[in-house]
Design an enzyme around this catalytic site. Structure first.
Site, short mmCIF file in Angstrom:
data_model
loop_
_atom_site.label_atom_id
_atom_site.label_comp_id
_atom_site.label_asym_id
_atom_site.label_seq_id
_atom_site.Cartn_x
_atom_site.Cartn_y
_atom_site.Cartn_z
N GLU A 7 0.85 -1.19 0.00
CA GLU A 7 0.00 0.00 0.00
C GLU A 7 0.88 1.24 0.00
OE1 GLU A 7 -2.39 3.03 0.03
OE2 GLU A 7 -3.15 1.00 -0.33
N GLY B 57 -21.53 1.22 -0.10
CA GLY B 57 -22.79 0.50 0.07
C GLY B 57 -22.53 -0.97 -0.15
N ARG C 125 -16.00 3.76 4.19
CA ARG C 125 -15.10 2.86 3.49
C ARG C 125 -13.94 2.46 4.40
NH1 ARG C 125 -10.40 3.53 0.51
NH2 ARG C 125 -10.12 2.09 -1.26
N ARG D 237 -19.20 15.25 -12.12
CA ARG D 237 -18.37 15.34 -10.93
C ARG D 237 -19.26 15.13 -9.71
NH1 ARG D 237 -16.76 21.76 -10.24
NH2 ARG D 237 -18.86 22.65 -10.58
N ASP E 299 -11.37 -0.83 -9.19
CA ASP E 299 -11.43 0.41 -9.97
C ASP E 299 -10.29 0.52 -10.98
OD1 ASP E 299 -13.69 1.19 -8.69
OD2 ASP E 299 -12.75 2.75 -7.45
N GLY F 158 -17.82 -0.96 -5.09
CA GLY F 158 -17.11 -1.78 -4.10
C GLY F 158 -17.50 -3.24 -4.17
#
Length: 756
Positions: A39, A53, A113, A200, A313, A326
């Protein structure tokens, strides 16, 4: 949970401690495959105001991994869904989110998240394999693996590198660089240019806001902008403000924003309503975090090359309006692990070619499904912002009138979602009445092509009737008023009663809304101008091929609203009485009056809703709490129609058309053209219509029972099925046999299929 034996000779380097990256790490651990997570940020759970969600397709996989309960404790299941205009006027309010939970076993839930990341990190079996502050700068392909280099100079090797590093993925770019160097991917430039943004979004979180209900989701539609607000646990509010950009932006000119841009962005939205009585300013003044960003969209053709593979993504970026970004990342992590697990079962040291083939299988298994959801998400964004002239009427008038159709579409999609194939499905997904439980049966059933082929004899009946029977309204002879004609008509109408009741039930069934079953009256009117002998078999054919058991995988889709189930027989009886009265008053002979009975479906289509309107409407509660509330009324309706048909059959036993001689005569005459009224007699013509229509009906019922047998839901053997229906046919006629078969189908469809 048992863990498969480790195979340290194969290792996956996961770049990105995202949700997809950490789910992939958990999945690989369960598959016994070594991994390391790199990461780039200094912490795994940054606070940027992002929420997620969770729907059943993602929750089921998290449940398999043993982390779902910890995540669920941080949420509060959503129930209410409000649709509003930009002026704050309520368009629709329903409990569709509760219905989704009833169908899938998993609630729709929103949370931060970073909370999901924290749970995934906390439950990682070996946290030493998750490294932060490791920003990847390059990937080098080796003869037997890959070498990943980080900005701090550290290097990590593995057999493959998995890019879970977000929309601006370094691994995706490194994959492109390698492919371009090798000349190994066709149309690579299409992928390089794939990313764009037309909208946006300002997204964030706020403290509780007075006036926003618990367990609620609000959507506000308006020209060029929309709101999405979700009230989660402890009344924490998660919100999104969508706005159309001035034109399409590509990667080279993708807009970026600072915190000062947010203050300017919100000015026109402050007084706009997010619910009937709450304006956006109430959320803004209570915000705890917010981010303004372009809404990138991209569907890439190439997900893998050589030892590179991407997920989340980094390879399928969608707008957040339907909340599936997600969940799709979680799906892709599971799908990739499934393929690698299968590879590991064949060899512990796969060649480059074997690895490449496996990763291509993963890509191909995900592309069609992912393209559909990305397209759906983009359409939802544009629909809610009225991008096209027809979006406004569709959003404000068509969608609100569609009932639970959107829930049907959603559930059909998640029912087909992948899971971790090498782990048992979680109990929650297989509890009574869930679509995941039912789909285990229905996926084994026949596909559309085989259904069409199986139902072809119904079209043959239609063809035979069209060419061999003349309309009953033509050339009515003077001797049509005879006892034989009267008995033939009575036998026919007695057997038509169950067909009419069944057709009315099917037209009211929730799973058949906006389907062919609702067109039953039109098929009756076709018979008015011609013959039910060819109109009704076509209805049987279309209803069968378009109504597989999977259509009723959700138990509430089998449900017939109780006010319709209770009034079906009464409406049919009144329809019969009205047409009898008309025939008496018009003083028609029996055969001429026979033509008026083709009006029965249209007549009852008017009477049935009228009768139902006087009864209590309990569907809203039944579909969630008691999806079998209709059964006692349906079985009573089937019993009454079967008894009525049986009585008329016994009464008209002597001239019954179901003798072997009559059936053989029809078969012999099919080669000789039309069975003309003048040469056969009026009662024989009625009997031929009778045989063709009811014969088709019996075959129709057997087809549906065949479906239930092929899916394993009908346990009785064919000897028992054919014996029961055949015995009923001989003793009480085809109408009673038909309704027995249909009642049998009803009981099987309604049977509880989950653990209980």
């Amino acid at each position: 949970m048992a863990v498969i034996e480790k195979r340290p000779d194969f290792k996956v380097v996961i770049v990105g401690g995202s949700i997809s990256g950490l789910v992939l790490a958990h999945s690989l651990h369960q598959a016994g495959i070594d991994y390391i997570v790199l990461e780039g940020r200094n912490r795994i759970d940054p606070q940027i105001g992002a929420s997620i969600g969770l729907f059943s397709n993602g929750s089921r996989i998290l449940d398999q991994l043993g982390v779902y309960k910890s995540i669920l404790d941080l949420t509060e299941p959503l129930v209410w869904y409000d649709m509003l205009t930009g002026q704050g006027d309520l368009v629709r309010r329903d409990d569709s989110l509760r219905l989704i939970e009833a169908r899938t076993g998993y609630p729709v839930a929103f949370l931060e998240r970073r909370q999901v990341l924290q749970v995934l990190h906390k439950h990682t079996p070996d946290q030493s394999k998750i490294l932060t502050g490791k920003k990847v700068v390059s990937v080098r392909t080796l003869a037997d693996g890959v070498e990943v280099q980080c900005k701090d100079g550290s290097k990590f090797t593995g057999d493959i590198v998995a890019g879970a590093d977000g929309v601006y993925s370094r691994i995706r770019r490194e994959m492109w660089r390698q492919a371009k160097s090798d000349g190994g991917l066709k149309h690579l430039e299409d992928d390089v240019k794939a990313m764009s943004a037309d909208y946006r979004c300002l997204y964030g979180m706020s403290y509780p806001v007075p006036g926003l209900r618990k367990k609620s989701l609000y959507r506000t539609f308006n020209k060029d902008w929309s709101f999405l607000v979700v009230v989660g646990k402890d009344e924490c509010c998660f919100w999104f403000v969508f706005e159309k950009l001035n034109g399409t932006h590509k990667l080279s000119n993708m807009p970026t924003y600072t915190e000062s841009d947010q203050a300017e962005f919100v000015k026109p939205f402050m007084k706009r309503y997010v619910s009937q009585g709450v304006a956006f300013e109430a959320l803004w003044h209570r915000k705890t975090a917010a981010t303004l960003a372009a809404l990138e969209e991209a569907q890439y053709n190439h997900w893998t090359y050589g030892r590179f593979v991407c997920l989340g993504d980094s390879i399928h970026k969608m707008t957040p309006n339907i909340g599936q970004g997600g969940n799709w990342a979680i799906e892709s992590a599971a799908a990739l692990t499934n393929k690698l697990h299968s590879l590991m079962k064949t060899t512990r040291q796969p060649t480059t070619e074997q690895i490449s083939d496996t990763l291509i299988e993963y890509e191909q298994s995900r592309q069609v499904r992912t393209k559909e959801v990305c397209t759906t998400a983009g359409f939802a964004t544009r629909l809610e912002a009225f991008e096209k002239f027809w979006h406004r009427p569709m959003a404000l008038y068509v969608v609100p009138l569609a009932g639970d159709m959107l829930v049907d579409v959603h559930c059909q999609s998640v029912a087909e979602a992948p899971k971790l194939d090498f782990l048992p499905p979680p109990e929650l997904s297989l509890k009574q009445d869930t679509i995941f439980q039912a789909v285990q049966f229905d996926q084994q059933g026949p596909h559309l092509v085989s259904r069409v082929l199986r139902a072809t004899p119904l079209l043959a009946l239609c063809f035979a009737a069209f060419h061999c029977l003349e309309p009953t309204g033509s050339a009515v002879p003077a001797n049509a008023d005879t006892e034989a004609v009267r008995l033939a008509m009575l036998s026919y109408l007695g057997d038509f009663f169950p067909i009419q009741v069944i057709a009315m039930v099917e037209s009211a069934r929730r799973g058949n809304s906006m389907g062919i079953a609702g067109l039953w009256p039109l098929f009756g009117l076709t018979g008015y101008w011609g013959s039910t002998g060819y109109a009704v078999p076509v209805y049987f054919f279309l209803q069968y091929i378009l109504s597989p058991p999977s259509r009723y995988a959700a138990s509430d889709n089998r449900l017939v609203p109780t006010h319709y189930a209770r009034s079906a027989v009464a409406a049919t009886g009144v329809g019969y009485l009205l047409l009898v009265a008309y025939g008496v008053l018009s003083q028609q002979n029996y055969l001429a009056g026979y033509a008026y009975w083709y009006l029965l479906p249209a007549c009852t289509a008017v009477v049935h809703p009228l009768f139902a309107s006087f009864l209590t409407h309990t569907t809203f509660a039944d579909r969630v709490q008691n999806p079998r509330a209709d059964m006692k009324y349906l079985l009573l309706s089937y019993a009454i129609s079967g008894v009525f048909s049986g009585i008329t059959h016994v009464y008209t036993w002597a001239p019954s058309p179901w003798g072997l001689g009559n059936i053989l005569l029809i078969a012999a005459r099919l080669r000789q053209g039309a069975l003309l009224l003048e040469e056969m007699g009026p009662e024989k013509l009625i009997q031929r219509h009778h045989i063709l229509m009811l014969g088709g009906g019996l075959f129709w019922a057997l087809l549906h029972l065949w479906d239930l047998k092929s899916t394993g839901r009908l346990k009785a053997g064919w000897f028992k099925v054919l014996g029961a229906l055949g015995g009923m046919l001989v003793m009480f006629g085809p109408g009673t046999a038909l309704v027995l078969g249909w009642a049998w189908r009803e009981v099987v469809l309604a049977r509880k299929t989950g653990p209980h």
